[in-house]
Design a protein around this motif. Structure first.
Motif, PDB file in Angstrom:
ATOM      1  N   PHE A  80     -46.291 -30.523 -51.835  1.00  0.00           N
ATOM      2  CA  PHE A  80     -46.152 -31.908 -51.379  1.00  0.00           C
ATOM      3  C   PHE A  80     -44.715 -32.395 -51.565  1.00  0.00           C
ATOM      4  O   PHE A  80     -44.126 -32.236 -52.638  1.00  0.00           O
ATOM      5  N   VAL A  81     -44.173 -33.014 -50.515  1.00  0.00           N
ATOM      6  CA  VAL A  81     -42.799 -33.508 -50.490  1.00  0.00           C
ATOM      7  C   VAL A  81     -42.826 -34.995 -50.166  1.00  0.00           C
ATOM      8  O   VAL A  81     -43.603 -35.444 -49.305  1.00  0.00           O
ATOM      9  N   PHE A  82     -41.991 -35.764 -50.830  1.00  0.00           N
ATOM     10  CA  PHE A  82     -41.870 -37.191 -50.531  1.00  0.00           C
ATOM     11  C   PHE A  82     -41.319 -37.363 -49.123  1.00  0.00           C
ATOM     12  O   PHE A  82     -40.274 -36.816 -48.769  1.00  0.00           O
ATOM     13  N   ALA A  83     -42.021 -38.147 -48.294  1.00  0.00           N
ATOM     14  CA  ALA A  83     -41.658 -38.295 -46.882  1.00  0.00           C
ATOM     15  C   ALA A  83     -40.249 -38.829 -46.692  1.00  0.00           C
ATOM     16  O   ALA A  83     -39.569 -38.489 -45.719  1.00  0.00           O
ATOM     17  N   ARG A  94     -49.984 -32.939 -42.691  1.00  0.00           N
ATOM     18  CA  ARG A  94     -51.028 -33.653 -43.406  1.00  0.00           C
ATOM     19  C   ARG A  94     -50.440 -34.453 -44.549  1.00  0.00           C
ATOM     20  O   ARG A  94     -49.565 -33.985 -45.277  1.00  0.00           O
ATOM     21  N   GLY A  95     -50.934 -35.678 -44.730  1.00  0.00           N
ATOM     22  CA  GLY A  95     -50.522 -36.514 -45.836  1.00  0.00           C
ATOM     23  C   GLY A  95     -51.654 -36.684 -46.831  1.00  0.00           C
ATOM     24  O   GLY A  95     -52.719 -36.080 -46.711  1.00  0.00           O
ATOM     25  N   GLN A 104     -47.669 -32.802 -46.850  1.00  0.00           N
ATOM     26  CA  GLN A 104     -47.830 -31.367 -47.047  1.00  0.00           C
ATOM     27  C   GLN A 104     -46.774 -30.650 -46.214  1.00  0.00           C
ATOM     28  O   GLN A 104     -46.730 -30.796 -44.994  1.00  0.00           O
ATOM     29  N   VAL A 105     -45.915 -29.902 -46.883  1.00  0.00           N
ATOM     30  CA  VAL A 105     -44.823 -29.225 -46.194  1.00  0.00           C
ATOM     31  C   VAL A 105     -44.931 -27.724 -46.440  1.00  0.00           C
ATOM     32  O   VAL A 105     -44.796 -27.248 -47.572  1.00  0.00           O
TER      33      VAL A 105
END
Length: 297
Positions: A80-83, A94-95, A104-105
């Motif tokens: 997971f990466v901060f947008a 996907r968030g 989701q990256v």
């Protein structure tokens, strides 16, 4: 694999936290009741050593080079990466329903913090992130260390001060000075970066606390060894606890310290008494760790 304790330059830069009692937890009711910050108890903790800084990318890279270790995020294939750190034209992914700022990256890992398009260039001194509890334990074992207990972590964070919100005192910005890397502005749409950082800051970016420890508030969450319980004293333990530990089992591991994404409007968890938790295999771009060691080892 190197012998424990000779993991490389910087791996023995530890401070001694002296033995003694401190007030563990917080009764101010400033956090989410489900976090279980209180009731507080006076507990005794033996002296121990703890890293002055969170484990950096450079240190974790040495570990991986020596062992061939594959992190959970690399094995799973995403994190997971901060947008707000992603390019404007980044593909839709996907968030998280309750926290849509997390994306989701695929390809994101400690080596590629924002995905395959990113790398560790100019980031050697930043805390390693996208590391699971499993990853942190593996590093500690290689370095001849361990994760701190939650009580050890909190005692270390307080730096010898009693009953203060932050490692430096009760005022978040004394004389207008920022002492940690958190979100300023309106989360998650606008960060004024008044503390000088939008994302992660170097592991030693701010002045140390009374025990010589950097960034015990904000920047990156830090794993502890304990399983999480919303009431750490549910068994009616006496006030004079000695070296308390969490429950013997659970579903989530404790995290302490908050991160660069914390803001009082939704996550005032960068206070000394605040706490959170996540599953041991979870990885995100704002969770790292630091190591501890028994004073006699």
């Amino acid at each position: 694999m190197p012998s424990p304790g000779v993991a490389g330059e910087g791996d023995d830069d530890m401070a001694v936290v002296p033995s003694g009692s401190f007030v563990y937890g917080c009764d101010r009711r400033e956090g989410n009741p489900a976090d279980g910050e209180g009731p507080s108890r006076r507990v005794d903790v033996d002296a121990f050593r703890i890293d002055r800084c969170a484990v950096t990318n450079a240190r974790f890279e040495r570990f991986v080079a020596a062992t061939g270790y594959i992190s959970d995020a690399e094995r799973i294939g995403w994190s997971f990466v901060f947008a707000g750190l992603l390019p404007d034209d980044f593909e839709e992914t996907r968030g998280v329903a309750a926290a849509p700022w997390w994306r989701q990256v695929h390809g994101a890992s400690w080596r590629h913090p924002e995905g395959r398009h990113s790398d560790l260039a100019s980031r050697s001194d930043l805390p390693v992130v996208h590391v699971s509890h499993h990853d942190a334990v593996a590093f500690c074992a290689w370095a001849g260390k361990r994760l701190p207990t939650e009580a050890e972590w909190e005692k270390a964070a307080r730096g010898g001060l009693e009953g203060q919100r932050f490692p430096w005192g009760d005022d978040e910005t004394p004389n207008g000075e920022h002492r940690c890397n958190v979100w300023q502005g309106t989360f998650p749409s606008r960060n004024n970066s008044d503390d000088g950082y939008y994302g992660l800051a170097p592991a030693d970016a701010f002045a140390p606390n009374g025990f010589g420890l950097h960034n015990m508030a904000g920047n990156a969450w830090e794993w502890c060894s304990d399983w999480f319980a919303s009431n750490r004293f549910a068994d009616g333990a006496a006030a004079g606890l000695v070296n308390p530990h969490g429950p013997v089992q659970g579903t989530h591991r404790v995290m302490r310290g908050g991160s660069y994404l914390c803001h009082p409007s939704y996550c005032w968890r960068y206070r000394n008494g605040a706490r959170s938790a996540s599953t041991a295999d979870s990885t995100t771009g704002h969770v790292g760790f630091r190591c501890a060691r028994d004073l006699t080892s």
